[in-house]
Every structure is written in C-alpha cells, then in structure tokens.
Motif scaffolding. Structure first.
Motif: not given
Length: 219
Positions: A6-12, A99, A102
């Motif tokens: 489980q992971r997210l790509s932070y791109e904000k 979150p 981010e």
C-alpha cells in the motif's frame, strides 16, 4: 495485516529553498491558511510529543489555538500526563499532518505555561458544556469506575453551573506555549523524493534579534 503493497505517489506540490521566506512564521501562516482554504478537517489538530523524567515518550492529539510571534499555543489540564511530562522536561515536539495537501509541519522547542489571565480569557470563550467538561476531567487521565460516574458528575456540575451562569476557570487548567527553535516543512513529492526544509533559530546576533538559518534535508 500486511500493508507493504500500500503506497501513494505524492505529486501535489513542491518546496523550493530559494523562494521561501526568511522567517518560518510567514510560511507557517501561509500553509495553515491554505489548509483551511482546502477544507482540511481540523487543520489545527496536532500530535504533541512529550517525555518526562522516566524517559518514556508520550504522544496525543491536541488543538492549536494560537500562533504567536514566537511559537504556538494549546490548552490542557496541567495535572494530565502531558502536564506532568512538561513539568519534568520542558521540551516538546508537535506535528501537523495534512494528507489532502501531502504536507507535514514538525515543530520542536521549549515549552512553558502562558499567563493565567490569557488562559482564563480563552476558557470563558469555550462552549459552556466544554467548560463544565473540563471540571469533570480531574485528574485528567485518572481512572474512573465507568462512564456513568462521569455522566453523573457532569450532570451535577451542569446543575451547579446552569447555561446562563459563569463557569470558573479551573486552577488546574490553562495554556502552554511551545517556543519554536526548529521547524521543518515537508512537502510530499513523487518517487519518495520529498522536499524537506528546516528552519533553525539562530541567536548569535549581537543585537539579540532572532534570526533563522535554513537547510534542506534528504528525504
């Protein structure tokens, strides 16, 4: 339970060291306002870490109630576990995590009680039943036989202090201020290449002025 997949790509967003303000308070205000505008739920909620003489850290969520010219203020029961920690070790760390944006802000520094007059003024601004509830939590974190005991005490205090009356400010309750010595702004980036900028208080100025140095940290 296994969360290794489980992971997210932070791109904000991004955080450029060349364009940040000289004072961290300007950036702190900006980020807080942006969190409010983004309708982050309770953006002023922060994790507060303390450690007493037993060298065992404790962490819990408290609510930021003011950003001052030198730090941040929250209110609590002085006789709580965190109050005891602070009495034994006047250093603390706070963490905001948003979150939705981010972002994280990590604050560390010395901590002390604020003026009792200011604490009383804030206490009287609280909702009436929250004022009553502060009297129920004595000692805060102390053991209670069951919820019915709490509710009975609350009802008794409501009868003693009806809605149109003034609830006195408890002597065991008030505010603390963390004087910021270090503050880190963390912006999530793709591929775990996060931006981390730390401001550190520099008191070496001959005129006693508070200046700040900045550095970038590896993610």
């Amino acid at each position: 339970m296994d969360f290794t997949d489980q992971r997210l790509s932070y791109e904000k967003g991004q955080l450029d060291q060349q364009s940040i303000p000289t004072s961290p308070f300007e950036l702190l205000h900006t980020w807080m306002n942006e969190a409010i505008e983004a309708q982050v739920q309770e953006p002023y909620a922060m994790s507060l870490a303390t450690c007493g003489a037993d060298n065992k850290p404790g962490v819990r969520i408290v609510l930021l109630r003011e950003i001052t010219e030198k730090g941040i203020v929250f209110y609590t029961n002085y006789e709580s576990a965190k109050g005891q920690d602070i009495a034994e070790n006047p250093n603390a760390e706070a963490l905001f995590f948003w979150p939705k944006l981010e972002r994280q802000i990590r604050i560390s520094g010395s901590i002390a009680k604020i003026d009792t007059t200011k604490s009383a003024a804030y206490f009287q601004k609280r909702p009436h039943d929250s004022q009553v509830g502060a009297w129920v939590s004595q000692p805060q974190s102390g053991e209670v036989a069951n919820r019915a005991v709490m509710e009975q005490t609350f009802a008794q205090l409501q009868a003693k202090y009806p809605a149109d009356s003034k609830v006195p400010t408890p002597e065991f309750w008030g505010g603390y201020e963390i004087t910021i010595e270090n503050i880190e702004f963390w912006q999530g980036r793709a591929n775990r290449m996060h931006d981390r900028i730390v401001y550190t208080q520099d008191n070496s100025s001959a005129d006693g002025a508070v200046n700040w140095t900045t550095k970038r940290l590896l993610p």
